[in-house]
Write an enzyme that holds these catalytic residues in place. Sequence first.
Site, short mmCIF file in Angstrom:
data_model
loop_
_atom_site.label_atom_id
_atom_site.label_comp_id
_atom_site.label_asym_id
_atom_site.label_seq_id
_atom_site.Cartn_x
_atom_site.Cartn_y
_atom_site.Cartn_z
NE ARG A 1 20.56 21.99 15.02
CZ ARG A 1 20.07 23.19 15.30
NH1 ARG A 1 20.65 23.96 16.21
NH2 ARG A 1 19.01 23.64 14.66
CE LYS B 1 9.70 17.80 11.98
NZ LYS B 1 10.39 19.03 12.40
N1 BES Z 1 13.73 18.67 9.20
C1 BES Z 1 13.49 19.78 10.04
C2 BES Z 1 13.54 21.11 9.28
C3 BES Z 1 12.49 21.33 8.24
C4 BES Z 1 11.31 21.97 8.57
C5 BES Z 1 12.70 20.95 6.93
C6 BES Z 1 10.35 22.19 7.60
C7 BES Z 1 11.74 21.16 5.96
C8 BES Z 1 10.56 21.78 6.29
C9 BES Z 1 14.52 19.84 11.16
O1 BES Z 1 14.97 18.62 11.60
C10 BES Z 1 13.88 20.54 12.31
O2 BES Z 1 12.97 19.97 12.86
N2 BES Z 1 14.37 21.73 12.65
C11 BES Z 1 13.85 22.48 13.73
C12 BES Z 1 15.01 22.95 14.58
C13 BES Z 1 14.59 23.53 15.89
C14 BES Z 1 14.00 22.45 16.77
C15 BES Z 1 15.80 24.15 16.53
C16 BES Z 1 13.07 23.66 13.16
O3 BES Z 1 13.46 24.22 12.14
O4 BES Z 1 12.02 23.98 13.72
MN MN Z 2 13.71 17.78 13.07
#
Ligand code: BES
Ligand code: MN
Length: 497
Positions: free
Chosen positions: A348, A273
């Site tokens: 997912r 991240k």
């Molecule tokens: N846990 C995150 C989503 C999230 C982001 C929850 C901010 C709460 C606050 C999830 O696992 C994630 O990282 N999603 C990505 C998906 C992308 C890589 C397709 C996202 O939303 O950026």
């Molecule tokens: Mn994630």
Amino acid sequence: MPYAQLSSISSRVEDIVSADAIAVGFVKSEEDGYELVGAIDAIASIEKFFDVDLIDEISFFQPAGKPGEILEIPVSQKATKADRVFVIGLGDQSTQSHRLAAASLGRKLRGKKINVSNLLATQSQDIRAHAISSVLGSYTWTLKSDAKTYQPTFNIVCKSEKIIDEATVIANAVCRARDLVHTPSNIKNPLWMAQQAQKIAKEGKLTIKVLAGKELVQFGGLRAVGNSSPKPGPRMIQVSYQPKSKKKSAKALPHVVLVGKGITFDTGGVSLKRPYDTMMAMKSDMAGSAAILGTLTALEELQPNVRVTALMMMAENAISATAQRPSDVIKHYGGTTVEVINTDAEGRLVLADGLAYADAHLDPDYLIDIATLTGAATLGLGRQYAAMYTRDNSLAAQLSKAGDSSGDRVWHMPLVDDYKEALRSDIADLNHTADKGKFSAGSVTAALFLENFTSTRRWVHLDIAGTARSEVDAGENSKGGTGFGVRLLTEWITSLS
Ligand code: BES
Ligand code: MN
Ligand code: ZN
């Protein structure tokens, strides 16, 4: 920290004034100025008892009347305990305004050893919402070594003890979910979550089964994500509720299966991240699993005629030498192969196994997953509405209604078939992260991905990325986990029986 307490009291003056403080509501209107609302007769007797004119006092301060605005009015102490009246703005007097007013009082009294007689609500729906939100507003979680263990008690003027008892059950279930979300990830891992679930299940006579290690061979998604953390590895925690009375055979009851995302920390994995500080919130990435566990604790007390199975899909998404790589191909429960693109789209992957397992073994009448799945859901709807996906419009209407009346609000979003193309892979059945440049709509494509694992079931996906966590003390939420989903699911499930 303990949670705030609720009790019901009569509208007799002696009962009301024996608390430390009294809370009453007011509204402001263009034509009539300030007006006291709620248990009006009782309020009039209180004014008489203390020889105070509350409208006079309110007018002096000229408040705007916004829900949750609080004035504290000292009253002459007689031979009673009460020495102040909290006068609280009730906005438009809607149930949502009651929630905000109650939460605001709860927050003001958080951590205090105080007993308050509360005269704000008269309709049962408002009393219930008000009672629950009082507890939610006063919620706090801390690991401070000098933490005080006080919390307020709210004596709600109410003829029905049942309403207050049910509100207590629901509020405590939300708080329990919050506790799990607040717990930092050096303490909270999949094994710790399993131990918590075992403790909770035992108290409430819920049945529980935990799958780990070799028992998860077929759960390719859960393993691919969870094996990034050497020990303890991923877990699937299965908790079940069945009503105690055997009036109907279990088979005749509707069966609801809840699948919750339980990522105990989400670094993003190898697709780390960025910027790094977005990781700070990721101890909350198991909020879906906490919400379904919390819901079951409420159902066990409320005893609706429904069967409910919760599948908590627990894993840590760590960055390590055993972490999965972008371009890996994994095989999900049931055999579907998936090409992993971005290891940060881990939610997912763990949900797909849970949905496929539920379809194969649990014969659900309703299959509902709940997950902090995409930042895109937050962009679209903010922090007050969760994104709801389903092809079943009548079910969507039921859940929207349960959301409005419980306070956990949801918005029905479209499963756009045109975007399915984004999930095509050259080498596997599916590609797991949609090409952003082409379609955008990250929350929609995530939902479309999950749909592949739900067969022909009546399925609903709830993306709670925006609502599961609050960065500030606001409205009914304390900074941190909100427990979103517990009130919604409890309300909807009890409405089925
Ligand atoms: N846990 C995150 C989503 C999230 C982001 C929850 C901010 C709460 C606050 C999830 O696992 C994630 O990282 N999603 C990505 C998906 C992308 C890589 C397709 C996202 O939303 O950026
Ligand atoms: Mn994630
Ligand atoms: Zn995540």
